[in-house]
Scaffold this motif. Structure first.
Motif, PDB file in Angstrom:
ATOM      1  N   ARG A  12      39.191  27.533  25.178  1.00 56.63           N
ATOM      2  CA  ARG A  12      39.723  28.085  23.935  1.00 56.63           C
ATOM      3  C   ARG A  12      39.277  29.542  23.771  1.00 56.63           C
ATOM      4  O   ARG A  12      38.156  29.907  24.108  1.00 56.63           O
ATOM      5  N   SER A 194      44.370  21.750  16.905  1.00 57.45           N
ATOM      6  CA  SER A 194      43.408  22.226  17.905  1.00 57.45           C
ATOM      7  C   SER A 194      42.163  21.355  17.982  1.00 57.45           C
ATOM      8  O   SER A 194      41.344  21.548  18.881  1.00 57.45           O
ATOM      9  N   GLY A 220      43.683  28.015  18.974  1.00 54.77           N
ATOM     10  CA  GLY A 220      43.727  26.960  19.977  1.00 54.77           C
ATOM     11  C   GLY A 220      44.832  27.002  21.008  1.00 54.77           C
ATOM     12  O   GLY A 220      44.856  26.153  21.908  1.00 54.77           O
TER      13      GLY A 220
END
Length: 269
Positions: A12, A194, A220
Motif C-alpha cells: 500500500r 482497503s 489503497g
C-alpha cells in the motif's frame, strides 16, 4: 523479467501501472518507459479492444517481457470466459482477469473460483471484480450515462474470502473512456474497502488529475489500468506526425513512452 501478477503488486502507498496494449509498438514504448524509471509494469491485453488476436500477439509480448530489465507481468484484462482465461494461460500470460462483475454475485464467485483454480496450476495470478465500472474503452463519457454500480464492502469481503484472488477491481466512481462531466470519487467507500487484505485495482483511470490519483493510491489502490489516455495520445501523435510509416510509428512510440513515464512516476512514487 517475466513475473507473475502477484510478484509485481506493490505494498500500500504506491500503484503498479497496467497498460492495455494493442500492438507490439505500444508494448515496446511502455517497457522502455519502465526500464528508464526502473519500476515494474504490467502489459495488459483486453481482447474486446480489437487489435491482433491473442495467439498472434502473445509470443511477441512474452519475448519482450522476458527480455526486459524490470519485472513485467503479462496480463489478460477483462477476460470474457473461462475458455479465454485458459487460452491466455496456455499462451504464457502470468495474470488473468475474469470479468463476471455484471453477473449475480453467486455466479461471479463460482466462475472466478474456477479461474483461480486453473491459474494456480500455471503459477499465474488472478484479478476479479465486484461492482461495475460503466462506460466503454475509448468511448466519450457523457453526462447522464449509466452511473457506477458501487462495490458493496460486504460483497467484496465475501468475494475475496471465497475466491482468494490476488487483486480485486472495485467501483468507486470512475468510468471507462473519457469524462465530460465531473468525476465523483467515493473515497470513504475506498477507505472501507482497503481494509481487505487484497490489492485493490482501479479501472477507468483515464482523465483523472494528479491529486485524484494520489488520493486513490493513499486509500489503497495498488494497480491502475490505463487505455483511453494511451489511445488518445497515439492518435494525436500520428495525426501530427509526418513521414513514412516507420517514422510515424517511431513518433507514436515516443509519445506513448512519455505518457507512460509520466503516469508511472506519479503512481509508483
Amino acid at each position: 523479467m517475466l513475473r507473475s501478477l502477484r510478484e509485481v503488486l506493490p505494498e500500500r502507498g504506491r500503484a503498479v501501472a497496467a497498460f492495455d496494449v494493442v500492438g507490439l509498438e505500444w508494448a515496446e514504448a511502455v517497457l522502455e518507459a519502465a526500464e528508464a524509471l526502473g519500476v515494474p509494469v504490467i502489459l495488459s491485453v483486453a481482447p474486446h479492444l480489437g487489435g491482433a488476436p491473442l495467439g498472434a500477439l502473445a509470443p511477441g509480448l512474452r519475448y519482450l517481457g522476458e527480455s526486459a530489465r524490470v519485472p513485467v507481468a503479462l496480463h489478460l484484462d477483462h477476460g470474457e470466459s473461462l475458455a479465454q482465461i485458459a487460452e491466455a494461460l496456455r499462451l504464457g500470460f502470468t495474470g488473468v482477469m475474469l470479468d463476471a462483475s455484471h453477473l449475480p454475485l453467486e455466479e461471479n464467485l463460482r466462475l472466478t473460483r474456477l479461474a483461480v483454480e486453473v491459474a494456480r496450476a500455471f503459477g499465474a495470478g488472478v484479478e476479479g471484480e465486484v461492482g461495475v465500472v460503466p462506460g466503454h474503452y475509448g468511448a466519450q463519457g457523457e453526462e447522464g450515462e449509466a452511473q457506477p454500480l458501487y462495490t458493496d464492502p460486504e460483497e467484496a469481503r465475501r468475494f475475496w474470502e471465497a475466491t482468494g484472488v490476488d487483486a480485486l477491481a472495485v467501483s468507486v466512481g470512475t468510468r471507462h473512456g473519457f469524462y465530460k462531466g465531473p468525476v465523483r470519487l467515493n473515497l470513504p467507500l475506498l477507505e472501507e474497502l482497503s481494509a481487505l487484505p487484497v490489492a485493490l485495482v482501479l479501472h477507468g483511470a483515464s482523465g483523472l488529475s494528479p491529486q485524484e490519483y494520489r488520493a486513490l493510491i493513499a486509500r489503497g489502490i495498488r494497480k491502475i489500468n490505463l487505455y483511453a489516455d494511451l489511445a488518445l495520445e497515439a492518435a494525436r501523435a500520428l495525426k501530427e506526425a509526418q513521414g513514412a510509416y516507420l517514422e510515424l510509428m517511431a513518433g507514436m512510440k515516443e509519445a506513448l513512452k512519455g505518457l507512460a513515464m509520466a503516469r508511472m512516476r506519479l503512481w509508483w512514487g
